[in-house]
Design a protein around this motif. Structure first.
Motif, mmCIF file in Angstrom:
data_model
loop_
_atom_site.group_PDB
_atom_site.id
_atom_site.type_symbol
_atom_site.label_atom_id
_atom_site.label_comp_id
_atom_site.label_asym_id
_atom_site.label_seq_id
_atom_site.Cartn_x
_atom_site.Cartn_y
_atom_site.Cartn_z
ATOM 1 N N ILE A 135 10.965 5.795 3.192
ATOM 2 C CA ILE A 135 9.626 5.624 3.766
ATOM 3 C C ILE A 135 9.084 6.999 4.133
ATOM 4 O O ILE A 135 9.279 7.504 5.230
ATOM 5 C CB ILE A 135 9.670 4.686 4.989
ATOM 6 N N THR A 136 8.449 7.625 3.153
ATOM 7 C CA THR A 136 7.895 8.966 3.350
ATOM 8 C C THR A 136 6.452 8.961 2.866
ATOM 9 O O THR A 136 6.061 8.068 2.107
ATOM 10 C CB THR A 136 8.689 10.009 2.540
ATOM 11 N N GLY A 152 0.832 -1.201 0.000
ATOM 12 C CA GLY A 152 0.000 0.000 0.000
ATOM 13 C C GLY A 152 0.861 1.243 0.000
ATOM 14 O O GLY A 152 2.035 1.202 -0.381
ATOM 15 N N TRP A 153 0.273 2.341 0.432
ATOM 16 C CA TRP A 153 0.941 3.652 0.377
ATOM 17 C C TRP A 153 1.071 4.230 1.785
ATOM 18 O O TRP A 153 0.137 4.130 2.584
ATOM 19 C CB TRP A 153 0.149 4.606 -0.521
ATOM 20 N N VAL A 154 2.203 4.828 2.046
ATOM 21 C CA VAL A 154 2.504 5.351 3.380
ATOM 22 C C VAL A 154 1.661 6.591 3.660
ATOM 23 O O VAL A 154 1.623 7.516 2.858
ATOM 24 C CB VAL A 154 4.000 5.728 3.486
ATOM 25 N N GLY A 198 7.784 2.307 -5.079
ATOM 26 C CA GLY A 198 7.905 3.626 -5.687
ATOM 27 C C GLY A 198 8.030 4.669 -4.607
ATOM 28 O O GLY A 198 7.102 4.851 -3.824
ATOM 29 N N PRO A 199 9.172 5.348 -4.518
ATOM 30 C CA PRO A 199 9.299 6.403 -3.521
ATOM 31 C C PRO A 199 8.462 7.612 -3.917
ATOM 32 O O PRO A 199 7.999 7.700 -5.056
ATOM 33 C CB PRO A 199 10.795 6.732 -3.543
ATOM 34 N N LEU A 220 4.783 0.770 -0.751
ATOM 35 C CA LEU A 220 5.605 -0.240 -0.072
ATOM 36 C C LEU A 220 4.985 -1.618 -0.155
ATOM 37 O O LEU A 220 3.766 -1.768 -0.233
ATOM 38 C CB LEU A 220 5.722 0.072 1.430
ATOM 39 N N GLY A 221 5.853 -2.636 -0.102
ATOM 40 C CA GLY A 221 5.435 -3.993 0.195
ATOM 41 C C GLY A 221 6.060 -4.357 1.529
ATOM 42 O O GLY A 221 7.219 -4.032 1.777
#
Length: 480
Positions: free
Chosen positions: A65-66, A26-28, A98-99, A71-72
Motif C-alpha cells: 500500500i504505497t 482506486g489509487w492510493v 497493481g502495486p 486497490l480494491g
RNA sequence: GCCUCAGUAGCUCAGCUGGUUAGAGCGGCGGACUGUUAAUCCGUAGGUCAUAGGUUCGAGCCCUAUCUGAGGCGCCA
C-alpha cells in the motif's frame, strides 16, 4: 477473493449510506500511520479515507500500500472518528490490483512543478491539479454540446483530411502514403501526387469553417467541434500544433447576432462549470491564490479565479469597433510615453498582443469584443462593409489569454468575394465548391471559431495551454 | 523563427568574490507508531553540478557551442 459492484467515491460521499458494506476501487494517494489510506478513484476531487487494522491485514499486502498502487477495498461505511472527513471505510478486505514501486513511482505526496508533470504527462492525471483540470475540460466540452443542442444547432463533422490549400489559416501538415525515400515524379521532376492515396495533395485541416458554411446554408445552423492542426513554429503558452476548435455557423445571421451568440455561449459555459465543477474550481482557485501570494503586490491579479469567472457571467462584454480601439490606444498612457513596443500611430495598424492586453486588462477590465477591422489585415471571406475599408470581423479578447474567439459575417456576394480572392491571390478553381453556395441561394451568414483549449485555460486559470490538453502537441514534442 | 532567463540528488531548491571532502527539505531504504490529514519520530544511502570544448595553479561558479525547459514576441484559436 472477488470484489464486485464497486461504488464510485463521488456517489458514496454524496449519498453517505452509513452502515452499509461497500466496495471501492482506486489509487492510493497516501498511507498514513500504517492505518489510514487516502484512496482516489477519479470520480471526484475528494479521496475517501480507508481505515485498516494492521493486525487483520497481511504484512505482505500492507507493504504494497504505497502511493500510486491500485486497490480494491471492501468494508463498512462509517462516520469518521477523525476530523477532516465526514465518512470513512472500516476495511474488511483489501486487494492490491497493481502495486506501484515506490523507488521508481515519480509522484510523491508533495507539490510538483507543472513542467515536471508535463514530462510525465501519462501519469499527471493522478495529481489533484490535473484531475481537476481534466474533469473541468470534460464539463466544458459537455456544456458546449448542451448549449448548441438547446439552441437547435446541428453538430456537423467536417473532414480532418482536406485537399484545399487555400484556407489561409496557417501552415499545414501534409498527409501522404507515398514512400518518402522514393517519391514518384512527374515529367518535369515534381512529386507526382496523382500516385498518392487521394490522387492529389492532402493536408490536415486548419479549420472546418468553409465546410461548416455549406452545412449552415442548408441546415440553418450548425457547429463543428473537432481537432485542428497548425504546423506553425509557434512557441507560446497559447498555441498548440493540435488543438480543438468549436465553429458555429448560422444562416441569415449578421455580425451583431454572431456577437450575441458568442457572448451567450461563453457565459453559458462558465455558468455550467461554476455549477457543476465547484469543488475542482475551488481547489484550483485556492492553488492560484497561494501562487499569487508569492508574487510581488503589483503583479498580483485583482480578482481570484472564481471572482473572474463570476464577473464574466454578470457583466456585458465591452463592444467597440477597431476604429474606436485605435482612438483609445492612441490616447493611452503607454502609447504617449512610448511604453508599447509597437506605437500606434495611424488607423490600419494590426493590433499587437500588448495592445489587446491593454484594452482588456487596463482600460475596460473585462472581456472585449472588437469588430469592423480594416479589410487588409483580415481573411478573404469576411464581408466588406459599405465604407469599402473595413470588414465585418470580430475578435473576443479575454484577460490573460488574448483572442479566444475570432469570427465574422461572411461575404455572400459572389462578385465581391471573387474580387477579394483575386486581391489576395486565393485560387478560385480549388474553392469552386465553396463558391457554389454563393451562386445558388446565397444569403447573409456568420460564424466564429472558439479555441477550446483557450477556453479551458480561462476557466481553470492555467497559464500554459499545454497543461489543459491531455497530450500536448507542440514543435518538437509528440512523445506520447 | 526571434529575444531574455534558467539547467546542482528521484522532486523542489541553496551553494558567498573562482579556492579543501557539494548542502537542505521532501521522496527512497531500515526501524518505531492504532485516530492520521502532503502524518510524525529515529537511523541511512543517494551527485559525471545538462553535454562538449576552452580560460585558469585551481571551475558548480568565467567564456564558446550544443541540447532541454520557462517567459516574452511573431503567426493565430
Amino acid at each position: 477473493m472477488l470484489m464486485k459492484k464497486r461504488t464510485r467515491i463521488n456517489v458514496l460521499l454524496a449519498e453517505q449510506p452509513i452502515g452499509e458494506t461497500v466496495v471501492v476501487k482506486g489509487w492510493v494517494k497516501s498511507f498514513r500511520n500504517n492505518q489510514f489510506i487516502s484512496l482516489n478513484d477519479g470520480s471526484c476531487f475528494d479521496s475517501l479515507q480507508i481505515v485498516v487494522d494492521r493486525d487483520d491485514v497481511e504484512e505482505k499486502i500492507l507493504k504494497q500500500i504505497t502511493p500510486g498502487a491500485a486497490l480494491g477495498v471492501k468494508g463498512k461505511l462509517i462516520e469518521s472518528r477523525g476530523k477532516g472527513q465526514s465518512v470513512e471505510i472500516d476495511a474488511e478486505d483489501v486487494i492490491v490490483y497493481g502495486p506501484a514501486n515506490p523507488e521508481t513511482y515519480p509522484l510523491q505526496p508533495k507539490k510538483h512543478s507543472k513542467e515536471f508533470l508535463r514530462e510525465i504527462a501519462h501519469l499527471r492525471f493522478r495529481t489533484n491539479t490535473f484531475g481537476a483540470i481534466f474533469r473541468i475540460r470534460h464539463a466544458i466540452s459537455y456544456a458546449i454540446h448542451q448549449f448548441f443542442n438547446e439552441q437547435k444547432f446541428y453538430y456537423l463533422h467536417t473532414p480532418i483530411i482536406t485537399a484545399s490549400d487555400a484556407e489561409g489559416a496557417g501552415e499545414m501538415f501534409r498527409v501522404t502514403t507515398l514512400d518518402l525515400d522514393n517519391t514518384p515524379k512527374t515529367e518535369d521532376g515534381k512529386i507526382d501526387f496523382k500516385k498518392d492515396f487521394f490522387e492529389r495533395e492532402t493536408h490536415l485541416t486548419v479549420s472546418g469553417q468553409l465546410e461548416a458554411e455549406l452545412g449552415a446554408l442548408a441546415l440553418g445552423q450548425v457547429y463543428t467541434f473537432g481537432p485542428t492542426f497548425r504546423a506553425e513554429n509557434s512557441n507560446t503558452s497559447r498555441h498548440l500544433a493540435e488543438f480543438w476548435m468549436v465553429e458555429p455557423e448560422v444562416a441569415f445571421a449578421d455580425l451583431e447576432e454572431n456577437m450575441d451568440l458568442a457572448e451567450k455561449m461563453l457565459k453559458y459555459i462558465i455558468t455550467y462549470t461554476l455549477v457543476n465543477c465547484s469543488q475542482d474550481l475551488q481547489f484550483l482557485n485556492d492553488q492560484l491564490e497561494k501562487e499569487e501570494s508569492q508574487k510581488p503586490k503589483n503583479e498580483r491579479s485583482a480578482m481570484s479565479l472564481l471572482d473572474r469567472l463570476q464577473f464574466c457571467v454578470d457583466y456585458d462584454f465591452a463592444r467597440i469597433t477597431y476604429t474606436e480601439a485605435i482612438d483609445i490606444l492612441k490616447k493611452s498612457k503607454p502609447n504617449k510615453k512610448k511604453k508599447f513596443n509597437y506605437i500606434i500611430e495611424e488607423w490600419g495598424a494590426d493590433l499587437q498582443s500588448e495592445h489587446e492586453r491593454y484594452l482588456v486588462e487596463k482600460h475596460f477590465k473585462k472581456p472585449v469584443i472588437l469588430y469592423d477591422y480594416p479589410k487588409n489585415i483580415k481573411a478573404f471571406y469576411m464581408k466588406v462593409n459599405e465604407d469599402g475599408k473595413t470588414v465585418r470581423a470580430m475578435d473576443i479578447l479575454f484577460p490573460g489569454i488574448g483572442e479566444i474567439i475570432g469570427g465574422s459575417q461572411r461575404e455572400e456576394n459572389i462578385d465581391i468575394l471573387l474580387d477579394r480572392m483575386k486581391e489576395m491571390n486565393i485560387p478560385e478553381e480549388e474553392l469552386y465548391w465553396y463558391l457554389d453556395i454563393r451562386k445558388y441561394g446565397s444569403c447573409p451568414h456568420s460564424g466564429y471559431g472558439l479555441g477550446f483549449e483557450r477556453m479551458v485555460q480561462f476557466v481553470t486559470g492555467m497559464g500554459n495551454i499545454r497543461d489543459v490538453i491531455p497530450f500536448p502537441r507542440t514543435p518538437g514534442n509528440a512523445a506520447f
